[in-house]
Design a protein around this motif. Structure first.
Motif, PDB file in Angstrom:
ATOM      1  N   ARG A  52       0.606  11.249   2.107  1.00 19.01           N
ATOM      2  CA  ARG A  52       0.713  11.224   3.569  1.00 19.01           C
ATOM      3  C   ARG A  52      -0.485  10.478   4.132  1.00 19.01           C
ATOM      4  NH1 ARG A  52       2.070  17.347   5.499  1.00 19.01           N
ATOM      5  NH2 ARG A  52      -0.158  17.271   5.824  1.00 19.01           N
ATOM      6  N   GLY A  53      -0.404  10.148   5.418  1.00 15.71           N
ATOM      7  CA  GLY A  53      -1.518   9.467   6.057  1.00 15.71           C
ATOM      8  C   GLY A  53      -1.811   8.154   5.353  1.00 15.71           C
ATOM      9  N   GLN A  54      -3.080   7.779   5.346  1.00 13.20           N
ATOM     10  CA  GLN A  54      -3.476   6.518   4.732  1.00 13.20           C
ATOM     11  C   GLN A  54      -3.237   6.506   3.225  1.00 13.20           C
ATOM     12  OE1 GLN A  54      -7.574   5.421   5.286  1.00 13.20           O
ATOM     13  NE2 GLN A  54      -7.077   3.254   5.293  1.00 13.20           N
ATOM     14  N   ALA A  55      -3.072   7.664   2.628  1.00 12.75           N
ATOM     15  CA  ALA A  55      -2.825   7.727   1.181  1.00 12.75           C
ATOM     16  C   ALA A  55      -1.483   7.111   0.794  1.00 12.75           C
ATOM     17  CB  ALA A  55      -2.913   9.167   0.684  1.00 12.75           C
ATOM     18  N   VAL A  56      -0.554   6.894   1.740  1.00 12.66           N
ATOM     19  CA  VAL A  56       0.695   6.216   1.370  1.00 12.66           C
ATOM     20  C   VAL A  56       0.416   4.801   0.870  1.00 12.66           C
ATOM     21  CG1 VAL A  56       2.163   7.581   2.917  1.00 12.66           C
ATOM     22  CG2 VAL A  56       1.275   5.367   3.693  1.00 12.66           C
ATOM     23  N   THR A  57      -0.723   4.233   1.232  1.00 15.17           N
ATOM     24  CA  THR A  57      -1.053   2.888   0.756  1.00 15.17           C
ATOM     25  C   THR A  57      -1.289   2.871  -0.749  1.00 15.17           C
ATOM     26  OG1 THR A  57      -3.428   3.121   1.226  1.00 15.17           O
ATOM     27  CG2 THR A  57      -2.028   2.231   2.995  1.00 15.17           C
ATOM     28  N   TYR A  58      -1.506   4.038  -1.364  1.00 13.90           N
ATOM     29  CA  TYR A  58      -1.618   4.117  -2.821  1.00 13.90           C
ATOM     30  C   TYR A  58      -0.331   3.653  -3.489  1.00 13.90           C
ATOM     31  CZ  TYR A  58      -5.787   7.180  -2.574  1.00 13.90           C
ATOM     32  OH  TYR A  58      -7.024   7.709  -2.375  1.00 13.90           O
ATOM     33  N   ALA A  59       0.783   3.723  -2.780  1.00 15.22           N
ATOM     34  CA  ALA A  59       2.082   3.374  -3.344  1.00 15.22           C
ATOM     35  C   ALA A  59       2.523   1.958  -2.979  1.00 15.22           C
ATOM     36  CB  ALA A  59       3.135   4.373  -2.856  1.00 15.22           C
ATOM     37  N   ALA A  97       6.486   9.854  -0.568  1.00 16.85           N
ATOM     38  CA  ALA A  97       5.641   9.265   0.466  1.00 16.85           C
ATOM     39  C   ALA A  97       6.275   9.545   1.828  1.00 16.85           C
ATOM     40  CB  ALA A  97       5.484   7.770   0.256  1.00 16.85           C
ATOM     41  N   ASP A  98       5.478  10.004   2.767  1.00 17.42           N
ATOM     42  CA  ASP A  98       5.937  10.321   4.113  1.00 17.42           C
ATOM     43  C   ASP A  98       6.480   9.057   4.786  1.00 17.42           C
ATOM     44  OD1 ASP A  98       5.398  10.437   7.148  1.00 17.42           O
ATOM     45  OD2 ASP A  98       5.295  12.544   6.536  1.00 17.42           O
ATOM     46  N   GLU A  99       7.750   9.109   5.212  1.00 17.32           N
ATOM     47  CA  GLU A  99       8.411   7.942   5.800  1.00 17.32           C
ATOM     48  C   GLU A  99       7.699   7.408   7.034  1.00 17.32           C
ATOM     49  OE1 GLU A  99      12.503   8.929   6.596  1.00 17.32           O
ATOM     50  OE2 GLU A  99      13.155   8.070   4.696  1.00 17.32           O
ATOM     51  N   SER A 100       7.280   8.307   7.919  1.00 15.11           N
ATOM     52  CA  SER A 100       6.646   7.832   9.162  1.00 15.11           C
ATOM     53  C   SER A 100       5.324   7.135   8.867  1.00 15.11           C
ATOM     54  CB  SER A 100       6.460   8.980  10.153  1.00 15.11           C
ATOM     55  OG  SER A 100       5.625   9.985   9.611  1.00 15.11           O
ATOM     56  N   ASP A 101       4.604   7.599   7.860  1.00 13.69           N
ATOM     57  CA  ASP A 101       3.354   6.939   7.494  1.00 13.69           C
ATOM     58  C   ASP A 101       3.617   5.612   6.788  1.00 13.69           C
ATOM     59  OD1 ASP A 101       1.723   8.925   8.631  1.00 13.69           O
ATOM     60  OD2 ASP A 101       1.907  10.161   6.842  1.00 13.69           O
ATOM     61  N   LEU A 102       4.699   5.532   6.026  1.00 16.07           N
ATOM     62  CA  LEU A 102       5.076   4.247   5.436  1.00 16.07           C
ATOM     63  C   LEU A 102       5.344   3.221   6.535  1.00 16.07           C
ATOM     64  CD1 LEU A 102       7.459   5.414   2.562  1.00 16.07           C
ATOM     65  CD2 LEU A 102       5.163   4.429   2.311  1.00 16.07           C
ATOM     66  N   ILE A 103       6.012   3.650   7.598  1.00 20.69           N
ATOM     67  CA  ILE A 103       6.278   2.758   8.735  1.00 20.69           C
ATOM     68  C   ILE A 103       4.958   2.336   9.379  1.00 20.69           C
ATOM     69  CG2 ILE A 103       7.263   2.648  11.060  1.00 20.69           C
ATOM     70  CD1 ILE A 103       9.520   4.539   9.935  1.00 20.69           C
ATOM     71  N   TYR A 105       2.026   2.007   8.143  1.00 18.70           N
ATOM     72  CA  TYR A 105       1.247   1.073   7.329  1.00 18.70           C
ATOM     73  C   TYR A 105       2.065  -0.121   6.832  1.00 18.70           C
ATOM     74  CZ  TYR A 105      -2.533   4.333   7.686  1.00 18.70           C
ATOM     75  OH  TYR A 105      -3.525   5.136   8.194  1.00 18.70           O
ATOM     76  N   GLY A 106       3.264  -0.309   7.398  1.00 11.48           N
ATOM     77  CA  GLY A 106       4.071  -1.483   7.078  1.00 11.48           C
ATOM     78  C   GLY A 106       4.663  -1.484   5.686  1.00 11.48           C
ATOM     79  N   LEU A 107       4.907  -0.313   5.133  1.00 10.96           N
ATOM     80  CA  LEU A 107       5.418  -0.206   3.768  1.00 10.96           C
ATOM     81  C   LEU A 107       6.857   0.294   3.702  1.00 10.96           C
ATOM     82  CD1 LEU A 107       2.235   1.380   2.158  1.00 10.96           C
ATOM     83  CD2 LEU A 107       2.963  -1.013   2.071  1.00 10.96           C
ATOM     84  N   ALA A 108       7.476   0.504   4.850  1.00 11.99           N
ATOM     85  CA  ALA A 108       8.851   1.013   4.863  1.00 11.99           C
ATOM     86  C   ALA A 108       9.820  -0.096   4.466  1.00 11.99           C
ATOM     87  CB  ALA A 108       9.195   1.538   6.249  1.00 11.99           C
ATOM     88  N   GLY A 109      10.935   0.300   3.923  1.00 16.28           N
ATOM     89  CA  GLY A 109      11.973  -0.658   3.581  1.00 16.28           C
ATOM     90  C   GLY A 109      11.875  -1.146   2.147  1.00 16.28           C
TER      91      GLY A 109
END
Length: 138
Positions: A52-59, A97-103, A105-109
């Motif tokens: 969650r949060g900035q940690a979604v960037t790990y993925a 990974a939390d969907e809203s946090d992916l959005i 940080y531009g990682l959704a989709g």
């Protein structure tokens, strides 16, 4: 290298939530939250990870770890959290990974995250908490 994935993953006993991304430091070369998660997975009978949060960037897919320049010295030995996430997936752990946090940080989709990382809405993730023996923050 042999594939270490369990063909039929069992229900994890523990959900570990990682919210704060930590790139690491020059001194940190031996343990961080994702490294610890691999060991706790073994000791606690299975663990899922929720980024969650900035940690979604790990993925994040296709990200290169930059070198660190200190004066004339270049340090390129810092840990790469994406490699650690791949290791967790190779161990058969589920990584969400939390969907809203992916959005955020531009990682959704398609193509935003590493293969195997599962996006999950925050309310769905919270609804799953009761199915775990323990929920903790790493």
């Amino acid at each position: 290298m042999a594939d270490r994935r369990d063909p039929a993953p069992r229900q994890a006993q523990v959900l570990a939530i990682v919210e704060r991304a930590y790139r690491g430091a020059v001194e940190k070369q031996f343990v961080d939250s994702l490294y610890l998660a691999a060991e706790l997975n073994r000791q606690l009978g299975g663990m899922d990870i929720l980024l969650r949060g900035q940690a979604v960037t790990y993925a994040a897919r296709d990200v290169r770890m930059p070198s660190l320049r200190l004066g004339k010295r270049v340090i390129d030995t810092l840990t790469d959290p994406r490699a650690d996430v791949r290791n967790l997936l190779d161990l058969g752990m589920r990584v969400y990974a939390d969907e809203s946090d992916l959005i955020t940080y531009g990682l959704a989709g398609e193509g935003g995250c590493l293969d195997g990382v599962q996006p999950v809405p925050a309310d769905e993730a919270a609804a799953r908490w009761s199915s775990y023996r323990m929920v903790c923050f790493l």
